[in-house]
Design a protein around this motif. Structure first.
Motif, PDB file in Angstrom:
ATOM      1  N   GLN A 117      21.055  44.352  55.150  1.00 55.39           N
ATOM      2  CA  GLN A 117      20.415  43.617  55.798  1.00 55.39           C
ATOM      3  C   GLN A 117      20.982  43.333  57.345  1.00 55.39           C
ATOM      4  OE1 GLN A 117      19.721  39.298  54.550  1.00 55.39           O
ATOM      5  NE2 GLN A 117      17.668  39.792  54.393  1.00 55.39           N
ATOM      6  N   ARG A 118      20.121  43.244  58.278  1.00 55.20           N
ATOM      7  CA  ARG A 118      20.412  43.152  59.657  1.00 55.20           C
ATOM      8  C   ARG A 118      19.876  41.755  59.889  1.00 55.20           C
ATOM      9  NH1 ARG A 118      22.088  47.318  62.743  1.00 55.20           N
ATOM     10  NH2 ARG A 118      23.854  48.199  61.651  1.00 55.20           N
ATOM     11  N   ASN A 119      20.529  40.819  60.881  1.00 53.04           N
ATOM     12  CA  ASN A 119      20.018  39.412  61.163  1.00 53.04           C
ATOM     13  C   ASN A 119      19.081  39.670  62.305  1.00 53.04           C
ATOM     14  OD1 ASN A 119      22.346  38.180  59.398  1.00 53.04           O
ATOM     15  ND2 ASN A 119      23.625  38.314  61.117  1.00 53.04           N
ATOM     16  N   ILE A 143      26.860  54.831  42.896  1.00 53.68           N
ATOM     17  CA  ILE A 143      26.405  55.149  44.079  1.00 53.68           C
ATOM     18  C   ILE A 143      27.053  54.586  45.212  1.00 53.68           C
ATOM     19  CG2 ILE A 143      24.131  54.938  45.290  1.00 53.68           C
ATOM     20  CD1 ILE A 143      22.693  54.581  42.594  1.00 53.68           C
ATOM     21  N   SER A 144      27.692  55.217  46.137  1.00 53.23           N
ATOM     22  CA  SER A 144      28.449  55.035  47.078  1.00 53.23           C
ATOM     23  C   SER A 144      27.551  54.749  48.657  1.00 53.23           C
ATOM     24  CB  SER A 144      29.509  56.036  47.528  1.00 53.23           C
ATOM     25  OG  SER A 144      30.667  56.191  46.680  1.00 53.23           O
ATOM     26  N   CYS A 145      27.624  53.604  49.201  1.00 48.39           N
ATOM     27  CA  CYS A 145      26.901  53.196  50.331  1.00 48.39           C
ATOM     28  C   CYS A 145      27.794  52.878  51.399  1.00 48.39           C
ATOM     29  CB  CYS A 145      25.865  52.012  49.816  1.00 48.39           C
ATOM     30  SG  CYS A 145      25.032  52.378  48.264  1.00 48.39           S
ATOM     31  N   PRO A 146      27.850  53.700  52.359  1.00 51.24           N
ATOM     32  CA  PRO A 146      28.568  53.213  53.484  1.00 51.24           C
ATOM     33  C   PRO A 146      27.835  52.296  54.583  1.00 51.24           C
ATOM     34  CG  PRO A 146      27.694  55.422  53.883  1.00 51.24           C
ATOM     35  CD  PRO A 146      27.368  55.073  52.608  1.00 51.24           C
ATOM     36  N   TYR A 147      28.651  51.537  55.269  1.00 58.33           N
ATOM     37  CA  TYR A 147      28.190  50.665  56.150  1.00 58.33           C
ATOM     38  C   TYR A 147      28.920  50.495  57.596  1.00 58.33           C
ATOM     39  CZ  TYR A 147      31.040  47.015  53.973  1.00 58.33           C
ATOM     40  OH  TYR A 147      32.148  46.649  53.471  1.00 58.33           O
ATOM     41  N   ASP A 148      28.537  50.122  58.576  1.00 57.12           N
ATOM     42  CA  ASP A 148      29.334  49.976  59.807  1.00 57.12           C
ATOM     43  C   ASP A 148      30.256  48.467  59.943  1.00 57.12           C
ATOM     44  OD1 ASP A 148      27.663  48.066  60.825  1.00 57.12           O
ATOM     45  OD2 ASP A 148      26.199  49.395  61.505  1.00 57.12           O
ATOM     46  N   SER A 149      31.196  48.489  60.829  1.00 56.98           N
ATOM     47  CA  SER A 149      31.946  47.315  60.856  1.00 56.98           C
ATOM     48  C   SER A 149      31.030  45.893  61.097  1.00 56.98           C
ATOM     49  CB  SER A 149      33.073  47.755  61.857  1.00 56.98           C
ATOM     50  OG  SER A 149      32.548  47.702  63.021  1.00 56.98           O
ATOM     51  N   GLU A 150      30.076  46.107  61.882  1.00 52.27           N
ATOM     52  CA  GLU A 150      29.297  45.139  62.025  1.00 52.27           C
ATOM     53  C   GLU A 150      28.452  44.452  60.939  1.00 52.27           C
ATOM     54  OE1 GLU A 150      26.555  46.146  65.077  1.00 52.27           O
ATOM     55  OE2 GLU A 150      28.212  46.457  66.841  1.00 52.27           O
ATOM     56  N   ASN A 197      27.132  41.012  55.940  1.00 57.74           N
ATOM     57  CA  ASN A 197      25.766  41.075  55.668  1.00 57.74           C
ATOM     58  C   ASN A 197      25.539  41.308  54.200  1.00 57.74           C
ATOM     59  OD1 ASN A 197      25.681  40.872  58.536  1.00 57.74           O
ATOM     60  ND2 ASN A 197      24.468  42.594  58.858  1.00 57.74           N
ATOM     61  N   LEU A 198      24.430  41.153  53.675  1.00 60.21           N
ATOM     62  CA  LEU A 198      23.824  41.195  52.568  1.00 60.21           C
ATOM     63  C   LEU A 198      23.557  42.840  52.214  1.00 60.21           C
ATOM     64  CD1 LEU A 198      22.648  39.795  49.757  1.00 60.21           C
ATOM     65  CD2 LEU A 198      20.434  39.939  50.804  1.00 60.21           C
ATOM     66  N   MET A 199      24.058  43.073  51.202  1.00 61.41           N
ATOM     67  CA  MET A 199      24.143  44.638  50.671  1.00 61.41           C
ATOM     68  C   MET A 199      23.259  44.731  49.429  1.00 61.41           C
ATOM     69  SD  MET A 199      27.896  45.475  51.540  1.00 61.41           S
ATOM     70  CE  MET A 199      28.568  44.738  53.071  1.00 61.41           C
ATOM     71  N   PHE A 200      22.586  45.661  49.237  1.00 65.30           N
ATOM     72  CA  PHE A 200      21.592  45.912  47.970  1.00 65.30           C
ATOM     73  C   PHE A 200      21.242  47.117  47.724  1.00 65.30           C
ATOM     74  CE2 PHE A 200      19.222  44.673  51.901  1.00 65.30           C
ATOM     75  CZ  PHE A 200      18.187  45.718  51.938  1.00 65.30           C
ATOM     76  N   VAL A 201      20.892  47.636  46.598  1.00 67.16           N
ATOM     77  CA  VAL A 201      20.458  48.835  46.032  1.00 67.16           C
ATOM     78  C   VAL A 201      18.952  48.517  45.264  1.00 67.16           C
ATOM     79  CG1 VAL A 201      20.610  50.859  44.486  1.00 67.16           C
ATOM     80  CG2 VAL A 201      22.592  49.988  46.164  1.00 67.16           C
ATOM     81  N   CYS A 202      18.136  49.539  45.647  1.00 70.19           N
ATOM     82  CA  CYS A 202      16.958  49.339  44.962  1.00 70.19           C
ATOM     83  C   CYS A 202      16.294  50.904  44.595  1.00 70.19           C
ATOM     84  CB  CYS A 202      15.751  48.897  45.780  1.00 70.19           C
ATOM     85  SG  CYS A 202      15.240  49.750  47.157  1.00 70.19           S
ATOM     86  N   ARG A 203      15.307  51.046  43.774  1.00 73.44           N
ATOM     87  CA  ARG A 203      14.830  52.250  43.359  1.00 73.44           C
ATOM     88  C   ARG A 203      13.605  52.623  44.289  1.00 73.44           C
ATOM     89  NH1 ARG A 203      14.951  54.445  37.366  1.00 73.44           N
ATOM     90  NH2 ARG A 203      14.472  56.523  38.662  1.00 73.44           N
TER      91      ARG A 203
END
Length: 246
Positions: free
Chosen positions: A93-95, A22-29, A33-39
């Motif tokens: 996760q965003r601060n 499962i590929s998950c893109p994110y932005d440069s900011e 940050n914490l990254m996670f995957v759930c169902r």
């Protein structure tokens, strides 16, 4: 506001007992940050029910790898089962403000169309696997491998006792010249270079050692019988010679 996600859902497919990424893109900011995957489809509880996070990158069958240069984190699920099918959320996760999510729909397919053949053989004797080869695959690599599951089986085509024979537009065969007890097990053959549901033929090979042992015993018994007959003939000849002298 409804607790659901997302407008766009990426769909991926894989096969039972193999793996899916499962590929998950994110932005440069969000690099740190914490990254996670759930169902499921509920962003509000996703982090609490996370299958894996970037803080703990290995959790049973789940493994997370962060590719910072491309700004994609990938979660790989190994040893897939049909129950792994469903919707997954990638979260960052965003601060401040709401966490960012993307959705992936995973479909795990059964090896529903694989033909299964039961075979048996005897130690020391040959056995032949007959493998279908559709015309569109005629120029592709022909494979016979051993082991379970199929995605981790061992290629047997480079073994000296395994010989490729009778290649035609519709089939090919592989012969084990002299069976050994260790040859028993599960085999797969295919001619398509792409492994997918339906293009494998599965063989369950059992190897009978009793026949080999029985054969050896028969040879020994026959040898012993000839030896006994020879001794009897010699004794009879000696006895006749003694009688003749008298």
């Amino acid at each position: 506001m409804s607790d659901s996600c997302c407008n766009t859902v990426n769909k991926i497919h894989s096969n039972k007992e193999s793996s899916a990424s499962i590929s998950c893109p994110y932005d440069s900011e969000s690099v740190n940050n914490l990254m996670f995957v759930c169902r499921g489809n509920r962003p509000s509880t996703c982090l609490q029910q996370a299958l894996i996070t970037s803080n703990i990158t290995q959790n049973g069958r789940f493994r997370l790898v962060d590719e910072r240069k491309s700004r994609i984190f990938t979660v790989t699920i190994s040893s897939l089962t049909l129950k792994d099918s469903g919707l997954y959320l990638c979260g960052v996760q965003r601060n401040s403000g709401l966490d960012v999510f993307s959705a992936v729909q995973l479909e795990v397919k059964e090896w529903c169309c694989v033909k299964t053949i039961k075979m048996s053989g005897s130690v020391g004797r040959p056995v032949t696997f007959q493998c279908p080869s559709p015309p569109q695959h005629h120029n592709d690599t022909m494979l016979l491998c051993k082991g379970h599951p199929v995605n981790s089986c061992t290629d047997m085509m480079n073994q000296s006792r395994f010989t490729l024979q009778n290649v035609s537009p519709s089939s090919f065969s592989v012969t084990i010249t002299k069976l050994e007890a260790g040859d028993a097990g599960t085999y797969w053959c295919r001619s398509d270079p792409e492994a997918s549901v339906g293009n494998y033929t599965q063989f369950h090979l059992s190897v009978d050692e009793a026949n080999h042992e029985h054969s050896d015993a028969s040879v020994f018994a026959l040898f012993a019988l000839h030896a006994v007959m020879l001794v009897v003939m010699v004794l009879v000849k000696v006895y006749k010679n003694k009688c003749h002298k008298k």
